[in-house]
Design an enzyme around this catalytic site. Structure first.
Site, PDB file in Angstrom:
ATOM      1  N   HIS A 108       0.840  -1.203   0.000  1.00 36.61           N
ATOM      2  CA  HIS A 108       0.000   0.000   0.000  1.00 36.61           C
ATOM      3  C   HIS A 108       0.878   1.259   0.000  1.00 36.61           C
ATOM      4  O   HIS A 108       0.660   2.183  -0.788  1.00 36.61           O
ATOM      5  CB  HIS A 108      -0.903  -0.021   1.233  1.00 36.61           C
ATOM      6  CG  HIS A 108      -1.781   1.172   1.365  1.00 36.61           C
ATOM      7  ND1 HIS A 108      -3.134   1.133   1.121  1.00 36.61           N
ATOM      8  CD2 HIS A 108      -1.512   2.452   1.724  1.00 36.61           C
ATOM      9  CE1 HIS A 108      -3.662   2.343   1.325  1.00 36.61           C
ATOM     10  NE2 HIS A 108      -2.674   3.152   1.707  1.00 36.61           N
ATOM     11  N   GLU A 109       1.879   1.286   0.875  1.00 36.03           N
ATOM     12  CA  GLU A 109       2.742   2.462   0.960  1.00 36.03           C
ATOM     13  C   GLU A 109       3.539   2.681  -0.319  1.00 36.03           C
ATOM     14  O   GLU A 109       3.748   3.823  -0.749  1.00 36.03           O
ATOM     15  CB  GLU A 109       3.693   2.333   2.152  1.00 36.03           C
ATOM     16  CG  GLU A 109       3.005   2.305   3.501  1.00 36.03           C
ATOM     17  CD  GLU A 109       2.147   3.529   3.753  1.00 36.03           C
ATOM     18  OE1 GLU A 109       2.456   4.606   3.203  1.00 36.03           O
ATOM     19  OE2 GLU A 109       1.153   3.400   4.483  1.00 36.03           O
ATOM     20  N   HIS A 112       1.644   4.660  -2.725  1.00 39.39           N
ATOM     21  CA  HIS A 112       1.727   6.102  -2.498  1.00 39.39           C
ATOM     22  C   HIS A 112       3.048   6.677  -3.006  1.00 39.39           C
ATOM     23  O   HIS A 112       3.075   7.743  -3.622  1.00 39.39           O
ATOM     24  CB  HIS A 112       1.580   6.410  -1.006  1.00 39.39           C
ATOM     25  CG  HIS A 112       0.197   6.253  -0.494  1.00 39.39           C
ATOM     26  ND1 HIS A 112      -0.892   6.912  -1.026  1.00 39.39           N
ATOM     27  CD2 HIS A 112      -0.308   5.500   0.514  1.00 39.39           C
ATOM     28  CE1 HIS A 112      -1.986   6.587  -0.364  1.00 39.39           C
ATOM     29  NE2 HIS A 112      -1.657   5.722   0.578  1.00 39.39           N
ATOM     30  N   HIS A 118      -5.417   7.541  -2.159  1.00 42.95           N
ATOM     31  CA  HIS A 118      -6.406   6.580  -1.679  1.00 42.95           C
ATOM     32  C   HIS A 118      -7.568   6.455  -2.673  1.00 42.95           C
ATOM     33  O   HIS A 118      -7.844   7.379  -3.446  1.00 42.95           O
ATOM     34  CB  HIS A 118      -6.958   7.010  -0.325  1.00 42.95           C
ATOM     35  CG  HIS A 118      -6.028   6.708   0.807  1.00 42.95           C
ATOM     36  ND1 HIS A 118      -5.910   7.504   1.911  1.00 42.95           N
ATOM     37  CD2 HIS A 118      -5.160   5.681   1.000  1.00 42.95           C
ATOM     38  CE1 HIS A 118      -5.027   6.990   2.742  1.00 42.95           C
ATOM     39  NE2 HIS A 118      -4.550   5.881   2.203  1.00 42.95           N
TER      40      HIS A 118
END
Length: 382
Positions: A108-109, A112, A118
């Protein structure tokens, strides 16, 4: 496009070889669907810098110990682009739900770091809240988002991937975008956003979650998502109370919602229609033997509120000094069955005597210790 990564420090629970394999797997999630390749380096400069660190660590985004904030990352074209920080104090695991799964959080990171924000699409890797799911995979929304930025793999039969000229630009005045991931909070290590007695039971709220106490005992299955009880409730609430008619009010930012049991009957509605200023409500208290007095707290002031008229009795607030011994800024408030009021701030609470009209001796005390039977902590907020 080839990007280098480096791991500065490692979590104490996992051997370094497993961490390296997990980081490699998390990056591979994105390289499998793009032309990107990732190579770990042992020293020198790298495009992606991974660190497991604690509390204040130099970026003005401190970690908070176990639970709460798991990790954060910096978007492209920000002053710390490529940095990915994990909270060292989490219970990091791999492939199970006994702690916080490193693979899912890392993947997930990295999304980014590569430029993805998101998504509201459920079950996507880039959804804003951590939920343990295996096996790890991208949703179609994740895939489309990353391919919009970098295109499709060169081996893909479609030879015309979208090639963006620029990565997304940050939209904050500080020229910095970060991401904060929320795990299921631990009542022993958190401050609460709101609290209220509803249908004779005590509810504590934090982020999307709620705890339910009956006769002083935490009920099985909690914390649970607040939306389990109140569908359509905002992702977190600033204040809540149950009025004398049994309606449940929720406040978030400058809006409010009203529920009849679990059914929403109105909202979101601007709080200015209640005669309140547009600033967020911090707490609400149902007060008195007949529970017919309701007080709204915000910014060191309070208003008396009439739920039948749906208006404050006086548009001019009074100062918190009227509540002797209560701190001027509070996070939540509620009344117990004996008429005592409780005011929460951070991880502490103050018990207010309705007869003496002041806080009892010996307060503040810790919420986690007295309501959740946690071991006393020395790092309570003050």
């Amino acid at each position: 496009m080839d990007l280098d990564s480096i791991i500065i420090r490692f979590p104490w629970q996992l051997v370094k070889a497993k961490v390296r394999r997990t980081i490699e797997e998390a990056l591979k999630v994105w390289s499998d669907v793009t032309p990107l390749t990732f190579t770990e380096v042992q020293e020198g400069r790298a495009d992606i810098v991974i660190d497991f660190t604690r509390y204040w660590h130099g970026d003005n985004l401190p970690f908070d110990g176990p639970g709460g904030i798991l990790a954060h990352a910096f978007f492209p074209k920000t002053h710390r682009e490529g940095d990915v920080h994990f909270d060292y104090d989490e219970t990091w695991t791999i492939g199970n739900s006994l702690g916080t799964d490193l693979l899912q959080v890392a993947a997930h990171e990295f999304g980014h770091v590569l430029g993805l924000q998101h998504t509201a699409v459920s079950k996507s890797l880039m959804s804003p809240f951590y939920i343990f799911r295996y096996p790890l995979s991208l949703s179609e929304d994740d895939k489309q988002g990353i391919q919009y930025l970098y295109g499709k793999p060169s081996a893909d039969p479609d030879p015309t991937p979208t090639q963006p000229a620029e990565l997304p630009q940050p939209d904050l005045e500080t020229n910095e975008i970060t991401n904060v991931e929320a795990a299921q909070p631990d009542a022993c290590h958190t401050a609460f956003d709101a609290a209220a007695t509803i249908r004779g039971e005590l509810f504590f709220f934090r982020s999307r979650y709620v705890w339910r106490l009956r006769a002083g005992k935490l009920q099985d299955g909690y914390p649970a998502l607040a939306s389990r009880h109140w569908q359509g409730i905002p992702s977190s609430v600033d204040a809540t109370f149950e009025d004398p008619l049994g309606n449940i009010w929720f406040f978030r930012d400058s809006q409010y919602w009203i529920y009849d049991g679990e059914r929403r009957v109105s909202g979101p509605t601007p709080i200015v229609e209640l005669g309140l200023p547009a600033s967020p409500v911090q707490a609400a208290l149902v007060w008195g033997a007949e529970k017919n007095k309701i007080y709204i707290f915000s910014g060191g002031n309070y208003w008396r509120f009439n739920p039948q008229r749906r208006q404050v009795d006086n548009i001019y607030p009074r100062a918190m000094a009227d509540w002797r011994g209560v701190p001027p800024e509070i996070d939540a408030a509620f009344q117990d069955e004996f008429g005592f009021a409780y005011f929460l701030r951070g991880r502490d609470y103050w018990k207010f005597d309705p007869v003496q009209v002041k806080v009892l001796e010996g307060y503040p005390r810790q919420i986690s210790q007295d309501f959740f039977s946690c071991t006393p902590s020395s790092n309570s907020f003050r």
